[in-house]
Design an enzyme around this catalytic site. Structure first.
Site, PDB file in Angstrom:
ATOM      1  N   PHE A 267       0.657  -1.006   0.189  1.00 16.98           N
ATOM      2  CA  PHE A 267       0.149   0.533  -0.091  1.00 16.98           C
ATOM      3  C   PHE A 267       0.938   0.873  -0.218  1.00 16.98           C
ATOM      4  CE2 PHE A 267      -1.906   2.926   3.556  1.00 16.98           C
ATOM      5  CZ  PHE A 267      -2.536   3.236   2.413  1.00 16.98           C
TER       6      PHE A 267
ATOM      7  N   LEU B 153      10.035  -1.047   2.919  1.00  8.48           N
ATOM      8  CA  LEU B 153       8.896  -0.970   3.183  1.00  8.48           C
ATOM      9  C   LEU B 153       8.616  -2.102   4.242  1.00  8.48           C
ATOM     10  CD1 LEU B 153       8.007   1.828   1.401  1.00  8.48           C
ATOM     11  CD2 LEU B 153       7.722   1.813   3.545  1.00  8.48           C
TER      12      LEU B 153
ATOM     13  N   THR C 289      10.394 -12.149   9.646  1.00  8.25           N
ATOM     14  CA  THR C 289      10.728 -10.971   8.459  1.00  8.25           C
ATOM     15  C   THR C 289      10.685  -9.998   9.172  1.00  8.25           C
ATOM     16  OG1 THR C 289       8.617 -12.059   6.963  1.00  8.25           O
ATOM     17  CG2 THR C 289       9.536  -9.593   6.486  1.00  8.25           C
TER      18      THR C 289
ATOM     19  N   GLY D 178       1.478  -7.458  -0.268  1.00  6.35           N
ATOM     20  CA  GLY D 178       1.268  -6.500  -1.304  1.00  6.35           C
ATOM     21  C   GLY D 178       0.590  -7.061  -2.623  1.00  6.35           C
TER      22      GLY D 178
ATOM     23  N   TYR E 219       4.809  -7.990  17.286  1.00  5.21           N
ATOM     24  CA  TYR E 219       5.747  -6.586  16.159  1.00  5.21           C
ATOM     25  C   TYR E 219       5.432  -5.622  16.674  1.00  5.21           C
ATOM     26  CZ  TYR E 219       3.628  -3.656  12.092  1.00  5.21           C
ATOM     27  OH  TYR E 219       3.609  -2.806  11.678  1.00  5.21           O
TER      28      TYR E 219
END
Ligand code: UDP
Length: 324
Positions: free
Chosen positions: A11, A76, A95, A36, A149
């Site tokens: 996004f 990003l 990740t 994505g 997170y």
């Protein structure tokens, strides 16, 4: 300039690519399409200054050739969305931590400037406002997966700062506060696209908890302006900077606002957190940024009114959603 955008089919990434291409830059993207989509970058595919690779940032060799060829990296690529992280806790941590470590290691090897995307989630459970970059951070226990997170992005921040302090790497970290706009998907829990789609379909708008929790939404165009200013800002090197909007709103009020703008017949319903996220879930009750540092460093701060951002996002979904 040649800019590598990791997560460029997402996004924020795809909106950033559009802008960079429009101003004449060369752009490379690496994205594994986990959250994505190719649809987000289809308008760029025939542009000779645009190049993309579908692969994971954990592929070090692939990343090495991309980093070698660029001038600046905007990193990003990450596991995003509370729902996504709760459903994929292990791969999200991998990740976020290993991916960023690879990006930083290679940026350092080839002495390339790098911007690392972080999140307002790192602030944790504060109730005060506004949140400043030098505030303490407050998390719950590791059995409450949500905090992984925040913790993983915080490790990214620490690693970035450590590279700057020990290796003089040109790195800046930015913390995004609930970015909204065209191309955001509701699939990973994000509230605005979910409410808009529910409103457009006259389905119940699902407010989690009592709806008194607040957020400060930031229009994606402002986020991209801020990122581009930071790319060119020497004083931002070695710093952590908030990128956030100005209008604090409760989630219940947000539901009412979206319902009114859409002109929807939806009911607004309260859904207990446990029903959505299971046991051991904690929400963040308040999240308001200080934009002082961004303004002082770059002369810019997001100012798009929330209603305008919502209207633009609603227009986007209206043109896509098939109403039944
Ligand atoms: N939320 C909601 N209904 C939804 C999705 C989210 O009420 O369908 C709430 C969520 O519990 C949180 C806020 O909206 O309090 C923002 O959620 P989001 O996942 O978009 O972002 P974050 O929690 O990371 O700020």
């Amino acid at each position: 300039m040649k800019i590598l955008v990791t997560g460029g089919a997402g996004f924020i990434g795809s909106n950033l690519c559009d802008y960079l291409i429009s101003r004449g830059d060369y752009v490379s993207v690496i994205d594994n399409l986990s959250t994505g989509s190719l649809d987000n970058i289809s308008q760029l595919q025939d542009n000779p200054r645009f190049h993309y690779i579908i692969d994971t940032i954990l592929n070090r060799d692939r990343m090495e050739s991309l980093v070698q060829e660029c001038d600046v990296i905007v990193h990003l690529a990450a596991a995003v969305g509370v729902k996504y992280v709760i459903e994929n806790p292990l791969s999200s941590i991998e990740t976020n931590i290993c991916g960023t470590e690879i990006a930083l290691k290679l940026a350092n090897k080839y002495k390339k400037k790098i911007l690392i995307a972080s999140t307002s989630e790192v602030y944790g459970k504060h109730m005060h406002a506004p949140l400043r970059e030098d505030d303490n951070l407050i998390y719950g226990p590791p059995t409450t997966i949500r905090w992984s997170y925040a913790a993983s992005k915080l490790i990214d921040e620490f690693t970035a700062i450590a590279y700057h302090r020990t290796k003089k790497l040109k790195v800046a970290v930015f913390r995004c506060f609930n970015t909204i706009g065209p191309r955001q998907t509701g699939l990973y829990g994000m509230v605005v696209p979910r409410f808009i789609q529910q409103a457009l379909r006259d389905e119940p708008i699902t407010v989690f908890g009592d709806g008194k929790q607040t957020r400060t939404f930031t229009y994606v165009v402002d986020v991209i302006q801020a990122i581009c200013r930071l790319i060119g800002c020497k004083e931002a090197i070695g710093e952590v900077v908030n990128i956030g909007g100005t209008e604090e709103i409760s989630i219940l009020e947000l539901a009412e606002r979206i319902k009114a703008i859409v002109g929807s017949r939806s009911k607004i319903v309260l859904v207990p957190y446990e029903q959505v996220y299971g046991k051991d879930f904690e929400d963040m009750m308040r999240r308001v940024p200080s934009s002082q540092k961004l303004k002082a460093l770059t002369g810019f701060m997001p100012q798009t009114p929330l209603d305008e951002a919502l209207k633009k996002t609603i227009e986007y979904f209206r043109s896509r959603v098939t109403l039944t």
